[in-house]
Design an enzyme around this catalytic site. Structure first.
Site, short mmCIF file in Angstrom:
data_model
loop_
_atom_site.label_atom_id
_atom_site.label_comp_id
_atom_site.label_asym_id
_atom_site.label_seq_id
_atom_site.Cartn_x
_atom_site.Cartn_y
_atom_site.Cartn_z
N ASP A 168 0.83 -1.22 0.00
CA ASP A 168 0.00 0.00 0.00
C ASP A 168 0.86 1.26 0.00
O ASP A 168 2.08 1.19 0.08
CB ASP A 168 -0.98 0.00 1.19
CG ASP A 168 -0.29 -0.15 2.54
OD1 ASP A 168 0.96 -0.22 2.58
OD2 ASP A 168 -1.00 -0.20 3.56
N ASN A 227 -7.56 -0.16 13.70
CA ASN A 227 -8.99 -0.34 13.40
C ASN A 227 -9.24 -1.68 12.70
O ASN A 227 -10.32 -1.90 12.14
CB ASN A 227 -9.51 0.82 12.53
CG ASN A 227 -8.74 0.92 11.22
OD1 ASN A 227 -7.82 0.12 10.97
ND2 ASN A 227 -9.09 1.87 10.38
N HIS A 275 -7.57 -2.71 10.07
CA HIS A 275 -7.32 -2.70 8.62
C HIS A 275 -6.09 -3.53 8.25
O HIS A 275 -5.21 -3.76 9.07
CB HIS A 275 -7.22 -1.27 8.06
CG HIS A 275 -5.97 -0.51 8.36
ND1 HIS A 275 -5.90 0.85 8.27
CD2 HIS A 275 -4.73 -0.91 8.74
CE1 HIS A 275 -4.68 1.25 8.56
NE2 HIS A 275 -3.95 0.21 8.86
N GLU A 286 -9.83 -0.53 4.65
CA GLU A 286 -10.42 0.01 5.87
C GLU A 286 -11.70 -0.76 6.24
O GLU A 286 -12.26 -1.48 5.41
CB GLU A 286 -10.75 1.49 5.64
CG GLU A 286 -9.53 2.38 5.44
CD GLU A 286 -8.75 2.66 6.71
OE1 GLU A 286 -8.46 1.73 7.48
OE2 GLU A 286 -8.43 3.85 6.95
C1 GLP Z 1 -0.54 1.13 8.38
C2 GLP Z 1 -0.40 0.47 7.00
C3 GLP Z 1 -0.49 -1.03 7.07
C4 GLP Z 1 0.25 -1.50 8.29
C5 GLP Z 1 -0.56 -1.10 9.51
C6 GLP Z 1 0.13 -1.40 10.81
O1 GLP Z 1 -1.42 2.19 8.33
N1 GLP Z 1 -1.31 0.96 6.03
O2 GLP Z 1 0.01 -1.62 5.90
O3 GLP Z 1 0.39 -2.91 8.27
O4 GLP Z 1 -0.97 0.25 9.42
O5 GLP Z 1 1.30 -0.66 10.96
P1 GLP Z 1 2.37 -0.89 12.08
O6 GLP Z 1 3.08 -2.15 11.75
O7 GLP Z 1 3.27 0.32 12.02
O8 GLP Z 1 1.64 -0.99 13.38
#
Ligand code: GLP
Length: 243
Positions: A67, A136, A138, A143
């Site tokens: 992403d 959340n 996701h 989302e």
């Molecule tokens: C972000 C990204 C995701 C990621 C998630 C968790 O917003 N869009 O791809 O896996 O949230 O991130 P983190 O590993 O920093 O907790």
């Protein structure tokens, strides 16, 4: 779906990196899709080290970035592009022809999605997917409320995502839209790992593993994946009641 517990972030990341390296050894033309973010940071570093130390041939893999924040310049340290470039592409000297990331600055984002879907389809789907989980629920920028059938798409980010997302940036940053590989691709990936560590992820991991399967909580899709794994450290597993 299977849940695998680890004593800590280090052992979890070590296992994940070894899984990816083995998958590359077993299938040199592997199509690998990875998330960026804090959780996979150590996995990426250990993977790069392992591939180099063990002289594993990764010259024919395809790498897909899960992403990206729309409008974020790739040189911004908080961009997904920057994560992949510094942690994997540069250390491994991956060829541009084997790396596919969404162009966050493209005038036509729909066409970015079409291009990503075509790359995935040409390779017969994703072989190995390594994703994180947002606060959340996701996955990528899928989302809450996103259909489990969705392919690559543009997402309007919800309030949790835009506020939690500030952690990647040095200064307060306007975030409103993202582009992401979809849950439909995840469901059809031959193998999928969701990784999570730390106390702050305990609640969302409980919902992922023990909650209802619902599009309102995207990570619950892992329960429907026949070859899906949730890797958690002790803290992230702390609210689970099942083994
Ligand atoms: C972000 C990204 C995701 C990621 C998630 C968790 O917003 N869009 O791809 O896996 O949230 O991130 P983190 O590993 O920093 O907790």
């Amino acid at each position: 779906m299977k849940t695998i517990r680890f004593t800590g972030y280090d052992t979890l990341s070590d296992f994940m990196a070894a899984e990816i390296a083995t998958a590359i050894k077993n299938k040199p033309s592997l199509t690998l899709c990875m998330a960026s973010g804090h959780t996979p940071a150590l996995t990426a570093a250990l993977l790069a080290k392992k591939l180099l130390d063990e002289n594993i041939d990764y010259s024919t893999i395809t790498f897909l970035g899960l992403d990206e924040w729309i409008g974020m310049p790739p040189e911004n340290e908080g961009s997904c592009h920057y994560f992949f470039k510094t942690k994997l592409f540069e250390p491994l000297q991956l060829q541009p022809s084997q790396c596919f990331l969404f162009n966050s600055l493209a005038a036509d984002m729909e066409s970015e999605c079409t291009k990503m879907d075509a790359v995935i389809s040409e390779r017969g789907g994703i072989d190995l997917m390594v994703v994180g989980i947002g606060m959340n629920g996701h996955i990528g920028f899928n989302e809450p409320g996103t259909s489990f059938a969705t392919l690559s798409h543009i997402a309007t980010l919800d309030e949790t995502t835009t506020s939690v997302g500030q952690k990647y940036f040095k200064e307060k940053t306007a975030l409103s839209k993202g582009v992401t590989i979809g849950l439909g691709h995840l469901l059809h990936a031959k193998k999928c790992f969701l990784i999570a560590n730390g106390n702050k992820k305990a609640g969302v991991i409980k919902q992922t593993v023990e909650g209802p399967v619902t599009e309102n909580f995207p990570a619950s899709i892992l329960q429907q994946h026949s070859n899906g794994f949730v890797l958690v450290d002790e803290e992230a597993a702390s609210l689970l009641t099942t083994n």
